[in-house]
Motif scaffolding. Structure first.
Motif, PDB file in Angstrom:
ATOM      1  N   VAL A 103      56.735  -9.041  38.652  1.00  0.00           N
ATOM      2  CA  VAL A 103      56.812 -10.198  37.826  1.00  0.00           C
ATOM      3  C   VAL A 103      56.079 -11.349  38.262  1.00  0.00           C
ATOM      4  CG1 VAL A 103      59.014  -9.462  36.737  1.00  0.00           C
ATOM      5  CG2 VAL A 103      58.937 -10.795  39.015  1.00  0.00           C
ATOM      6  N   GLY A 135      66.230 -15.071  48.206  1.00  0.00           N
ATOM      7  CA  GLY A 135      65.691 -14.645  49.532  1.00  0.00           C
ATOM      8  C   GLY A 135      65.495 -15.962  50.324  1.00  0.00           C
ATOM      9  N   SER A 165      66.501 -13.610  42.382  1.00  0.00           N
ATOM     10  CA  SER A 165      66.144 -12.911  43.792  1.00  0.00           C
ATOM     11  C   SER A 165      65.350 -14.042  44.645  1.00  0.00           C
ATOM     12  CB  SER A 165      65.336 -11.524  43.563  1.00  0.00           C
ATOM     13  OG  SER A 165      65.145 -11.175  44.806  1.00  0.00           O
ATOM     14  N   CYS A 166      64.489 -14.562  44.066  1.00  0.00           N
ATOM     15  CA  CYS A 166      63.778 -15.299  45.035  1.00  0.00           C
ATOM     16  C   CYS A 166      64.635 -16.560  45.565  1.00  0.00           C
ATOM     17  CB  CYS A 166      62.440 -16.281  44.044  1.00  0.00           C
ATOM     18  SG  CYS A 166      61.179 -15.171  43.885  1.00  0.00           S
ATOM     19  N   ILE A 204      62.866  -9.065  33.458  1.00  0.00           N
ATOM     20  CA  ILE A 204      62.626  -9.034  35.017  1.00  0.00           C
ATOM     21  C   ILE A 204      62.220 -10.239  35.696  1.00  0.00           C
ATOM     22  CG2 ILE A 204      61.269  -7.757  36.296  1.00  0.00           C
ATOM     23  CD1 ILE A 204      60.620  -5.660  34.412  1.00  0.00           C
ATOM     24  N   LEU A 205      61.479 -10.877  34.633  1.00  0.00           N
ATOM     25  CA  LEU A 205      61.216 -12.339  35.232  1.00  0.00           C
ATOM     26  C   LEU A 205      62.401 -13.257  35.918  1.00  0.00           C
ATOM     27  CD1 LEU A 205      58.604 -14.067  35.901  1.00  0.00           C
ATOM     28  CD2 LEU A 205      59.027 -14.917  33.484  1.00  0.00           C
ATOM     29  N   SER A 250      68.526  -5.367  44.272  1.00  0.00           N
ATOM     30  CA  SER A 250      67.276  -5.004  44.060  1.00  0.00           C
ATOM     31  C   SER A 250      66.849  -3.414  43.946  1.00  0.00           C
ATOM     32  CB  SER A 250      66.374  -5.663  45.339  1.00  0.00           C
ATOM     33  OG  SER A 250      66.885  -5.112  46.561  1.00  0.00           O
ATOM     34  N   THR A 276      53.749  -2.641  27.605  1.00  0.00           N
ATOM     35  CA  THR A 276      54.368  -3.578  28.552  1.00  0.00           C
ATOM     36  C   THR A 276      53.448  -4.773  28.988  1.00  0.00           C
ATOM     37  OG1 THR A 276      55.034  -1.513  29.393  1.00  0.00           O
ATOM     38  CG2 THR A 276      55.814  -3.503  30.685  1.00  0.00           C
ATOM     39  N   VAL A 281      60.727  -6.850  50.642  1.00  0.00           N
ATOM     40  CA  VAL A 281      61.691  -8.305  49.969  1.00  0.00           C
ATOM     41  C   VAL A 281      61.168  -8.161  48.317  1.00  0.00           C
ATOM     42  CG1 VAL A 281      61.101  -9.615  51.769  1.00  0.00           C
ATOM     43  CG2 VAL A 281      59.358  -9.641  50.149  1.00  0.00           C
ATOM     44  N   PHE A 283      65.905  -1.902  40.830  1.00  0.00           N
ATOM     45  CA  PHE A 283      64.537  -1.759  40.411  1.00  0.00           C
ATOM     46  C   PHE A 283      63.606  -0.969  41.359  1.00  0.00           C
ATOM     47  CE2 PHE A 283      66.071  -5.316  38.525  1.00  0.00           C
ATOM     48  CZ  PHE A 283      65.596  -5.258  37.056  1.00  0.00           C
ATOM     49  N   GLN A 284      64.277  -0.188  42.198  1.00  0.00           N
ATOM     50  CA  GLN A 284      63.502   0.492  43.129  1.00  0.00           C
ATOM     51  C   GLN A 284      63.180   2.113  42.304  1.00  0.00           C
ATOM     52  OE1 GLN A 284      62.080   0.084  45.684  1.00  0.00           O
ATOM     53  NE2 GLN A 284      62.946  -1.864  46.710  1.00  0.00           N
ATOM     54  N   PRO A 285      62.033   2.432  41.961  1.00  0.00           N
ATOM     55  CA  PRO A 285      61.828   3.495  41.340  1.00  0.00           C
ATOM     56  C   PRO A 285      61.944   4.750  42.216  1.00  0.00           C
ATOM     57  CG  PRO A 285      59.823   2.473  42.031  1.00  0.00           C
ATOM     58  CD  PRO A 285      60.739   1.774  42.319  1.00  0.00           C
ATOM     59  N   ARG A 296      59.590  -7.706  30.104  1.00  0.00           N
ATOM     60  CA  ARG A 296      58.966  -8.343  31.294  1.00  0.00           C
ATOM     61  C   ARG A 296      59.821  -9.705  31.500  1.00  0.00           C
ATOM     62  NH1 ARG A 296      54.392  -8.401  34.766  1.00  0.00           N
ATOM     63  NH2 ARG A 296      54.092  -6.357  34.057  1.00  0.00           N
ATOM     64  N   PRO A 320      61.611  -7.883  44.852  1.00  0.00           N
ATOM     65  CA  PRO A 320      62.839  -7.956  44.149  1.00  0.00           C
ATOM     66  C   PRO A 320      62.992  -6.611  43.091  1.00  0.00           C
ATOM     67  CG  PRO A 320      61.901  -9.848  43.403  1.00  0.00           C
ATOM     68  CD  PRO A 320      60.932  -9.266  44.521  1.00  0.00           C
ATOM     69  N   THR A 321      61.784  -6.322  42.726  1.00  0.00           N
ATOM     70  CA  THR A 321      61.813  -5.441  41.257  1.00  0.00           C
ATOM     71  C   THR A 321      61.216  -4.109  41.659  1.00  0.00           C
ATOM     72  OG1 THR A 321      59.276  -5.914  40.926  1.00  0.00           O
ATOM     73  CG2 THR A 321      60.919  -7.333  39.970  1.00  0.00           C
ATOM     74  N   GLY A 322      60.628  -4.098  43.062  1.00  0.00           N
ATOM     75  CA  GLY A 322      60.372  -2.566  43.502  1.00  0.00           C
ATOM     76  C   GLY A 322      58.970  -2.373  43.138  1.00  0.00           C
ATOM     77  N   SER A 336      65.852 -11.264  51.440  1.00  0.00           N
ATOM     78  CA  SER A 336      66.051 -10.817  50.098  1.00  0.00           C
ATOM     79  C   SER A 336      67.110  -9.452  50.035  1.00  0.00           C
ATOM     80  CB  SER A 336      64.671 -10.034  49.544  1.00  0.00           C
ATOM     81  OG  SER A 336      64.481  -8.977  50.693  1.00  0.00           O
ATOM     82  N   PHE A 368      65.208 -12.006  36.410  1.00  0.00           N
ATOM     83  CA  PHE A 368      65.945 -11.551  37.692  1.00  0.00           C
ATOM     84  C   PHE A 368      65.075 -11.814  38.785  1.00  0.00           C
ATOM     85  CE2 PHE A 368      66.541  -8.151  40.855  1.00  0.00           C
ATOM     86  CZ  PHE A 368      67.983  -8.470  41.023  1.00  0.00           C
ATOM     87  N   GLY A 369      63.928 -11.950  38.777  1.00  0.00           N
ATOM     88  CA  GLY A 369      62.927 -12.323  39.814  1.00  0.00           C
ATOM     89  C   GLY A 369      63.348 -13.417  40.402  1.00  0.00           C
ATOM     90  N   GLU A 428      57.376 -13.546  46.035  1.00  0.00           N
ATOM     91  CA  GLU A 428      58.071 -13.405  47.258  1.00  0.00           C
ATOM     92  C   GLU A 428      57.343 -12.643  48.435  1.00  0.00           C
ATOM     93  OE1 GLU A 428      62.060 -13.200  49.048  1.00  0.00           O
ATOM     94  OE2 GLU A 428      60.999 -14.440  47.318  1.00  0.00           O
ATOM     95  N   PHE A 440      54.384 -10.696  27.771  1.00  0.00           N
ATOM     96  CA  PHE A 440      55.436 -11.468  27.451  1.00  0.00           C
ATOM     97  C   PHE A 440      56.125 -10.467  26.500  1.00  0.00           C
ATOM     98  CE2 PHE A 440      51.776 -14.248  27.787  1.00  0.00           C
ATOM     99  CZ  PHE A 440      52.465 -15.352  28.550  1.00  0.00           C
ATOM    100  N   CYS A 494      56.695 -13.038  41.132  1.00  0.00           N
ATOM    101  CA  CYS A 494      57.551 -14.189  41.638  1.00  0.00           C
ATOM    102  C   CYS A 494      56.769 -14.730  42.889  1.00  0.00           C
ATOM    103  CB  CYS A 494      59.068 -13.747  42.114  1.00  0.00           C
ATOM    104  SG  CYS A 494      59.180 -12.292  43.188  1.00  0.00           S
TER     105      CYS A 494
END
Lengths: 208, 821
Positions: free
Chosen positions: A104, B29, B25-26, B18-19, B40, B8, A82, B43-45, B15, A84-86, B34, B21-22, A108, B11, A106
């Motif tokens: 971040v 979800g 996504s919430c 990303i916030l 998503s 990083t 779940v 952002f998966q490395p 970041r 969202p940022t990995g 999700s 986007f987060g 979740e 603030f 969130c």
């Protein structure tokens, strides 16, 4: 001492747990977590009723036991799927850990985790949780909580063997293990209740 | 691949993006799982990008310790950075080998929170001089020189004007092991100055010590080791919450866990609470009303006698006063133990299980059953904790429980017990030599406040003064080092405050401690003490351990101007003109070397030749069998050749000494339970469950207990511990429902002595009609002088009324009411 460079499980011997919370404090100290951020929790389960006889004497069926639980580094970690940022990832040896550069905060993961393991650290502005002390494991040291346990109730063990022998933890106040397949093995307390009683018997919500 | 975290920040623009986007996504979800938007993956490395294992810190550590009054000493490894402790670990120096007495001395949550304790907001930084009224808590910082000049001048004045007996070293147990850190440092100084006043006995087990001295001629600490339960199938504990009170992983908690498993021993625990010890090791919990253990014991005795399950031969050869056959000359008629039990004694009441059921709350059928279990188990390990004796007539509970061990002939046997707690068998840690105290007269420690108010009125007959007929002085000077019994841990705080606020009575109160405790607030001079990790010392097992080990501790830089007590006593000795005699030419390290060579190495000759080498070694352990010598074994074997130190040389179920005391001590017939019986028996008392009149207003009993988040009042201000282990009052759901109280509600617990505001733990783990509050929380009056305490300190509610026999503390005897706030 077992080889720490392999997939591991926490083994919680509830029959030995005295509810002292040393594991919680050791965890907090090791990871420098403030009040409000507890990665490990000691859950108290209590149930029982009392009846009084005409002579003033009592009968009762009270039982209680404790269980120390943190992140269980599950086989099917909902938190990872779940996120969202990995940020939530499965890293070496099956440990589930947060890449804090990506997180971040969130929440979740926490909402979805049946164990509520991830915790938001408001000062750090990201989620935090047990990473099995992977820095310690890498240098051959036990996780802080395990090395701390005064009653030797909390240990770690090779994952496959322990799960095959003890199964995955399934007893009140935990959620059913099928949700995430936790890498937590449980040696049950003599009075252990089934997961169907989980909500009813958790007695110390105010402590975490 | 390690990331560069510096760029990083929370603030940074990256970041924030990303916030945003987060949040999206919430929402997604919440709407339906999700990944619904399918974004998503952005952002998966990849695996190659997975973040590295964090590097374990490489801070160096020192060996230090936690040595407060829990009965254990634990090993701490304190990791140090920039002269500050940044992390604590515990003993990992050996593999556990319980049967050979070597196992890791793992600290409990108290020791593990040490750095939070060291650097907490209440930590004292400089000496302080009182500027407001005494107890008001108003101070100004002063230099060490000024503070010690004031202390020395007042010390000289009091010795000259009122005599050495007017200088009192108060009961304090914040440091229990370590010659350079313990209270003897001040005692040594005072003995060089002509002596000082000291109470005898303590707040832990005064009634246990007294009761067992009448019975066995030995003041407590006299039972078979807890590991002896390996050799029996049945152990019966009256109280004894070892897993919480002695929770060290190097102490009794671990031992009982191992011993029970090895012996497959059935453990029955009799206690008003379902304690953590019951959770961990009890096969059966028998809830009992506080203060009624002697009633249960008497009913068990009734069944044992009636059903002929007693060891008559042992009773005839080893005891006096069981029945008329062994009643000593001069005893009143029908005054034997068996007369009392069977209903031919003074009250003509047979102590049947039916009689006991309504008093204790235990069904009569269970009492019959328990008696038969005990009577048929050979041997049976009968043991009592110290909670049963912190009662208004606690000596009788102690003696009545121990009587059972004699009826069943379990004294002096492997796997049996004499009814007392573990005698303990640990290696001794050296202590600072104190010389001789020229003040020989001593009072029961609980009466120190009476000695402040009117010490000269105290007599041997009335107040239990020893070493003289009468106390020779009023206390004018109090030295209170590492202790909180000045206010917090003494009964009835309002009464203590009344006496101490009269500055014409006690003229000087010196508190040396690490934190601004509720006692320190009542000082005239406050001296900031180093904590354990800030001073070097020699430590080893505390009094309630059964192991042999030693550790030479190291130190980090002291906190601000705090100093070790030894150094302070040297400075005081200089001002009093006895520096050379005090130091004997040694500095601190010189003393440690001296005590190491003359003390530690006498016990452990195998240890390194010097302190420096020993410090490198860490913990030195020595193996020890878990089968300890059986107390009273020689007496059991041959009572004539090996008599006890009682007047008769035997176990005195009838005590001629108590009979004599009852004839000379004036007792208050208006006070329920102010009596001195001479055979073990149940005594209904004031503020007990049978105090019908007081119960009209205050219907609930209130007991204290030793809480896992503290050792007495030590560690009470540590935020981590308060979070994990909040101070709450235990209340049964039946009592809570009657008052509309829900779990975690704020309630007030009150009686005529005061009022405590505290959260309620509504739990079936306590017998109805009884509340329980962990003792030791710091007293925090709502306003100066207020009787309303928002800190949760039980001594707001306890009564300063010493027991009839040993003039001891009855802190678990209280009646209260509880209401929602």
């Amino acid at each position: 001492m077992i080889d720490l460079n392999q997939e591991l499980v926490f083994v919680m011997d509830s029959s030995r747990c005295i509810g002292c919370k040393t594991c919680m404090i050791a965890c907090k100290d090791k990871h420098d977590n403030p009040v409000g951020v507890s990665w490990r929790k000691v859950l108290e389960c209590t149930s029982g009723d009392w009846a009084q006889a005409p002579d003033g004497s009592y009968t009762q069926n009270v039982l209680a036991y404790y269980m120390s639980v943190a992140c269980n580094h599950c086989e099917n970690p909902i938190c990872v799927s779940v996120c969202p940022t990995g940020a939530m990832q499965i890293v070496e040896n099956g440990i589930v850990a947060i890449d804090t550069d990506l997180c971040v905060g969130c929440g979740e993961c926490r909402w979805n985790c049946p164990y509520s393991a991830p915790v938001l650290d408001r000062a750090k502005k990201h989620m935090t949780k047990c990473d099995m002390c992977r820095d310690y494991l890498a240098v051959g040291k036990l996780p802080a909580c395990v090395a701390a346990c005064p009653s030797r109730a909390l240990t770690i063990a090779p994952r496959k063997e322990a799960v095959a022998k003890l199964g995955r933890a399934e007893a009140a106040p935990l959620p059913p293990s099928g949700l995430t397949e936790p890498n937590l093995c449980l040696i049950k307390h003599r009075d252990s209740l089934s997961v169907s009683k989980s909500a009813a018997v958790l007695a110390n919500r105010e402590e975490f | 691949m390690a990331r560069n975290k510096k760029g990083t920040g929370a603030f940074s623009s990256e970041r924030r993006n990303i916030l945003k986007f987060g949040a999206l996504s919430c929402a997604a979800g919440a709407a339906g799982g999700s990944g619904l938007l399918g974004l998503s993956h952005l952002f998966q490395p990849t695996e190659a990008e997975a973040f590295d294992v964090p590097k374990a810190s490489d801070d160096p550590f020192i060996y230090t310790t936690c040595v407060n009054n829990c009965g254990s000493t634990c090993v701490l490894k304190a990791f140090v950075r920039n002269d500050k402790v940044v992390r604590i670990e515990t003993d990992d120096g050996v593999e556990d080998d319980w049967e050979n007495g070597i196992f890791q001395i793992r600290a409990c949550p108290r020791g593990r929170s040490m750095r939070r304790h060291m650097y907490s907001p209440g930590r004292l930084k400089t000496p302080l001089k009182r500027v407001g009224k005494r107890g008001e808590g108003k101070f100004e910082p002063v230099s060490w020189d000024e503070a010690l000049d004031i202390v020395a001048a007042k010390l000289k004045h009091c010795i000259k004007e009122y005599g050495n007996a007017s200088v009192y070293s108060h009961y304090a147990s914040g440091v229990i092991t370590g010659p350079m850190t313990r209270r003897e440092n001040f005692w040594r100084l005072m003995n060089l100055l002509g002596g000082f006043s000291l109470g005898y006995s303590d707040y832990s087990s005064a009634q246990n010590q007294a009761g067992l001295r009448y019975l066995y001629g030995k003041p407590g600490y006299s039972g078979n080791a807890i590991s002896d339960i390996v050799h029996t199938k049945l152990a019966v504990f009256f109280g004894a919450n070892l897993c919480e009170t002695r929770s060290s992983g190097g102490g009794l908690q671990y031992e009982i866990m191992e011993a029970k498993r090895k012996g497959n021993t059935r453990i029955i625990i009799i206690d008003p609470r379902y304690t953590d010890t019951s959770v961990a090791v009890a096969d059966e919990w028998i809830p009992i009303r506080p203060g009624t253990d002697a009633a249960l014991a008497s009913a068990l005795a009734y069944v044992l006698i009636k059903e002929n399950m007693i060891d008559r031969e042992y009773l005839n050869t080893h005891c006096v006063g069981f029945d008329v056959a062994t009643l000593p000359e001069g005893a009143p008629e029908n005054s034997s133990y068996s007369d009392y039990i069977m209903g031919t004694g003074y009250d003509m009441v047979p102590k049947t299980p039916e009689w006991a059921a309504s008093i204790t709350g235990i069904p009569a059928a269970r009492i019959y059953g328990l008696a038969r279990e005990i009577g048929q188990a050979k041997p049976c390990y009968i043991m009592q904790g110290w909670g049963v004796q912190r009662q208004a007539a606690g000596e009788m509970n102690v003696m009545a429980i121990a009587a059972l061990a004699n009826l069943t002939g379990n004294v002096g046997l492997r796997g049996g017990n004499n009814g007392d707690l573990d005698a303990y068998h640990s290696s001794k840690t050296p202590r600072m030599p104190i010389g001789q105290n020229a003040v020989k007269t001593r009072f029961p420690v609980f009466l120190w406040l009476k000695a402040v108010e009117d010490g000269k009125s105290m007599t041997a007959d009335q107040d239990g003064i020893i070493g003289g007929d009468r106390y020779p002085a009023d206390i004018k000077f109090i030295w209170n080092y590492a202790g909180n019994t000045l206010i917090n841990q003494h009964s009835e705080i309002a009464e203590t405050e009344r006496v101490l606020s009269d500055e014409s009575k006690c003229e000087m109160i010196v508190v040396m401690d690490t934190h601004m405790t509720s006692s320190a607030k009542w000082a005239d001079i406050v001296l900031p003490s180093c904590m354990y990790p800030e001073q070097t010392d020699i430590v080893g097992p505390s009094y309630a351990m059964n192991t042999d080990w030693a550790l030479l501790t190291e130190a980090v830089k002291p906190f601000f101007d705090s100093r070790p007590v030894y150094d302070v006593c040297v400075d005081l000795a200089r001002r009093m003109g006895v520096e050379q005699e005090y130091t004997e030419g040694r500095d601190r390290e010189g003393w440690i070397e001296h005590l190491y060579q003359t003390g530690t190495r006498k016990i452990f000759p195998e240890m390194p030749a010097t302190v420096a080498e020993a410090r490198k070694l860490g913990v030195h352990y020595r193996a020890k069998s878990r089968d300890f010598p059986v107390p009273f074994a020689d007496f059991r074997q041959d009572p004539v050749a090996n008599p006890l130190k009682t007047p008769s040389g035997k176990v005195e179920l009838y005590s001629a000494a108590l009979y004599a005391l009852s004839q000379k001590r004036k007792l208050d017939s208006n006070v329920l339970g102010d009596v001195i019986p001479f055979v073990p028996q149940y005594v209904p008392t004031w503020d007990g469950c049978e105090d019908v009149k007081a119960k009209e207003t205050y219907p609930l009993q209130l007991i204290g207990f030793h809480y896992k988040g503290r050792t007495h009042s030590h560690y009470a201000n540590v935020d981590w511990l308060l979070e994990a282990l909040p101070q709450m009052v235990w209340i049964n759901p039946i009592d809570a429902a009657q008052r509309g109280i829900s779990h975690n509600d704020m309630v007030k617990v009150s009686n005529e002595r005061g009022e405590v505001h505290i959260r309620a733990k509504v739990t079936p783990r306590i017998i109805p009609g009884v509340l329980a509050m962990g003792q030791g929380a710091w007293h925090r009056p709502m306003a100066q002088g207020s009787k309303v305490d928002v800190g949760g300190c039980i001594n707001t509610l306890t009564k300063y009324r010493p027991t009839a026999i040993s003039r001891a503390n009855p802190m678990h005897t209280n009646l209260v009411q509880v209401d929602r706030i």
